[in-house]
Design a protein around this motif. Structure first.
Motif, PDB file in Angstrom:
ATOM      1  N   LEU A   5       8.176 142.400 152.701  1.00  0.00           N
ATOM      2  CA  LEU A   5       9.321 143.093 152.096  1.00  0.00           C
ATOM      3  C   LEU A   5      10.604 142.276 152.273  1.00  0.00           C
ATOM      4  CD1 LEU A   5       8.630 146.753 153.312  1.00  0.00           C
ATOM      5  CD2 LEU A   5       8.175 145.783 151.048  1.00  0.00           C
ATOM      6  N   PHE A   6      10.729 141.624 153.403  1.00  0.00           N
ATOM      7  CA  PHE A   6      11.933 140.825 153.662  1.00  0.00           C
ATOM      8  C   PHE A   6      11.897 139.515 152.877  1.00  0.00           C
ATOM      9  CE2 PHE A   6      12.158 143.953 156.884  1.00  0.00           C
ATOM     10  CZ  PHE A   6      13.508 144.154 157.071  1.00  0.00           C
ATOM     11  N   ARG A   7      10.708 138.997 152.645  1.00  0.00           N
ATOM     12  CA  ARG A   7      10.588 137.814 151.787  1.00  0.00           C
ATOM     13  C   ARG A   7      11.055 138.159 150.376  1.00  0.00           C
ATOM     14  NH1 ARG A   7       7.777 133.047 152.330  1.00  0.00           N
ATOM     15  NH2 ARG A   7       7.195 131.974 150.424  1.00  0.00           N
ATOM     16  N   ALA A   8      10.652 139.341 149.915  1.00  0.00           N
ATOM     17  CA  ALA A   8      11.069 139.794 148.588  1.00  0.00           C
ATOM     18  C   ALA A   8      12.589 139.977 148.526  1.00  0.00           C
ATOM     19  CB  ALA A   8      10.360 141.099 148.231  1.00  0.00           C
ATOM     20  N   LYS A   9      13.186 140.489 149.607  1.00  0.00           N
ATOM     21  CA  LYS A   9      14.640 140.651 149.644  1.00  0.00           C
ATOM     22  C   LYS A   9      15.342 139.297 149.535  1.00  0.00           C
ATOM     23  CE  LYS A   9      14.894 144.897 152.359  1.00  0.00           C
ATOM     24  NZ  LYS A   9      15.430 145.518 153.585  1.00  0.00           N
ATOM     25  N   ILE A  10      14.823 138.283 150.221  1.00  0.00           N
ATOM     26  CA  ILE A  10      15.406 136.940 150.148  1.00  0.00           C
ATOM     27  C   ILE A  10      15.292 136.405 148.727  1.00  0.00           C
ATOM     28  CG2 ILE A  10      15.174 134.531 150.899  1.00  0.00           C
ATOM     29  CD1 ILE A  10      14.258 135.621 153.642  1.00  0.00           C
ATOM     30  N   ARG A  11      14.108 136.550 148.133  1.00  0.00           N
ATOM     31  CA  ARG A  11      13.905 136.065 146.761  1.00  0.00           C
ATOM     32  C   ARG A  11      14.859 136.745 145.792  1.00  0.00           C
ATOM     33  NH1 ARG A  11      10.670 137.252 143.919  1.00  0.00           N
ATOM     34  NH2 ARG A  11       9.557 138.951 144.872  1.00  0.00           N
ATOM     35  N   ASN A  12      14.964 138.069 145.894  1.00  0.00           N
ATOM     36  CA  ASN A  12      15.839 138.817 144.988  1.00  0.00           C
ATOM     37  C   ASN A  12      17.300 138.450 145.194  1.00  0.00           C
ATOM     38  OD1 ASN A  12      13.688 140.158 143.789  1.00  0.00           O
ATOM     39  ND2 ASN A  12      13.748 141.829 145.270  1.00  0.00           N
ATOM     40  N   LYS A  13      17.696 138.266 146.423  1.00  0.00           N
ATOM     41  CA  LYS A  13      19.092 137.941 146.731  1.00  0.00           C
ATOM     42  C   LYS A  13      19.505 136.590 146.155  1.00  0.00           C
ATOM     43  CE  LYS A  13      22.172 138.349 150.641  1.00  0.00           C
ATOM     44  NZ  LYS A  13      22.257 138.768 152.017  1.00  0.00           N
ATOM     45  N   TYR A  14      18.593 135.625 146.172  1.00  0.00           N
ATOM     46  CA  TYR A  14      18.918 134.276 145.729  1.00  0.00           C
ATOM     47  C   TYR A  14      18.260 133.881 144.411  1.00  0.00           C
ATOM     48  CZ  TYR A  14      20.842 134.004 150.380  1.00  0.00           C
ATOM     49  OH  TYR A  14      21.575 134.256 151.515  1.00  0.00           O
ATOM     50  N   GLY A  15      17.598 134.819 143.752  1.00  0.00           N
ATOM     51  CA  GLY A  15      17.002 134.541 142.446  1.00  0.00           C
ATOM     52  C   GLY A  15      15.856 133.544 142.500  1.00  0.00           C
ATOM     53  N   LEU A  16      15.025 133.636 143.526  1.00  0.00           N
ATOM     54  CA  LEU A  16      13.900 132.716 143.689  1.00  0.00           C
ATOM     55  C   LEU A  16      12.629 133.322 143.098  1.00  0.00           C
ATOM     56  CD1 LEU A  16      14.667 131.773 147.382  1.00  0.00           C
ATOM     57  CD2 LEU A  16      15.162 130.414 145.359  1.00  0.00           C
ATOM     58  N   PRO A  17      11.762 132.489 142.531  1.00  0.00           N
ATOM     59  CA  PRO A  17      10.527 133.017 141.936  1.00  0.00           C
ATOM     60  C   PRO A  17       9.505 133.426 143.002  1.00  0.00           C
ATOM     61  CG  PRO A  17      10.537 130.633 141.828  1.00  0.00           C
ATOM     62  CD  PRO A  17      11.883 131.038 142.366  1.00  0.00           C
ATOM     63  N   GLU A  18       8.660 134.361 142.651  1.00  0.00           N
ATOM     64  CA  GLU A  18       7.569 134.772 143.538  1.00  0.00           C
ATOM     65  C   GLU A  18       6.395 133.829 143.279  1.00  0.00           C
ATOM     66  OE1 GLU A  18       5.477 138.895 144.992  1.00  0.00           O
ATOM     67  OE2 GLU A  18       6.147 138.756 142.931  1.00  0.00           O
ATOM     68  N   ALA A  19       6.480 132.647 143.874  1.00  0.00           N
ATOM     69  CA  ALA A  19       5.483 131.612 143.608  1.00  0.00           C
ATOM     70  C   ALA A  19       5.266 130.801 144.874  1.00  0.00           C
ATOM     71  CB  ALA A  19       5.978 130.705 142.474  1.00  0.00           C
ATOM     72  N   PRO A  20       4.140 130.246 145.071  1.00  0.00           N
ATOM     73  CA  PRO A  20       2.967 130.134 144.222  1.00  0.00           C
ATOM     74  C   PRO A  20       2.059 131.350 144.286  1.00  0.00           C
ATOM     75  CG  PRO A  20       2.577 128.904 146.226  1.00  0.00           C
ATOM     76  CD  PRO A  20       3.985 129.455 146.301  1.00  0.00           C
ATOM     77  N   ALA A  21       2.395 132.343 145.141  1.00  0.00           N
ATOM     78  CA  ALA A  21       1.571 133.544 145.258  1.00  0.00           C
ATOM     79  C   ALA A  21       2.489 134.734 145.515  1.00  0.00           C
ATOM     80  CB  ALA A  21       0.585 133.387 146.428  1.00  0.00           C
ATOM     81  N   PRO A  22       1.973 135.946 145.313  1.00  0.00           N
ATOM     82  CA  PRO A  22       2.788 137.125 145.635  1.00  0.00           C
ATOM     83  C   PRO A  22       3.195 137.120 147.111  1.00  0.00           C
ATOM     84  CG  PRO A  22       0.822 137.752 144.412  1.00  0.00           C
ATOM     85  CD  PRO A  22       0.676 136.302 144.756  1.00  0.00           C
TER      86      PRO A  22
END
Length: 148
Positions: free
Chosen positions: A78-95
């Motif tokens: 969940l915190f990885r997703a928060k970092i991605r969303n905050k900085y506009g990073l793709p969910e790659a290479p895996a979920p």
């Protein structure tokens, strides 16, 4: 080499990941701490990502409790997703959940490094990071002259 995911080029490092010696050398102390007590690294990440709403101690204790009783990858992803969303990073290479399921310690180290690249020092906590950034902003410009 630019890798997808949290190592994408970003505003803090416009040339991208791996362009200087400090970027390509692993942070051995963080890796060791993460391997031995991942709850410490997770707590530090959680405090920065939640902007102090989740303290390092509370985040680490929750992670530790979940680690003992269930599957911590669900919580930490969940915190990885928060970092991605905050900085506009793709969910790659895996979920996010899959990355944490199979590479929990590596994912935590990667997230810690991303926060460092963004100008945060997770080990000093949110309040000290805010204070450090305020001091940087208040510092007078070097070499400034009045033109007349």
């Amino acid at each position: 080499m630019v890798r997808p995911g949290l190592d994408q080029p970003n505003q803090a490092h416009p040339q991208g990941y791996g362009n200087n010696k400090a970027d390509v050398q692993p942070n051995i102390p963080t890796a060791v701490i993460t391997c031995i007590v991942p709850c410490v690294t997770f707590g530090q990440i959680a405090e920065i990502v939640d902007e102090g709403a989740t303290t390092c101690a509370i985040g680490g204790l929750l992670y530790g409790a979940i680690f003992i009783t269930a599957f911590p990858y669900k919580y930490s992803s969940l915190f990885r997703a928060k970092i991605r969303n905050k900085y506009g990073l793709p969910e790659a290479p895996a979920p996010d959940w899959l990355t944490h399921l199979f590479c929990e310690h590596c994912a935590l180290c990667q997230e810690y490094r991303e926060l460092k690249h963004r100008g945060f020092d997770p080990k000093i906590g949110w309040a000290m990071n805010v204070q450090a950034h305020q001091q940087e902003m208040m510092a007078p410009p070097i070499g400034q002259r009045m033109m007349g």
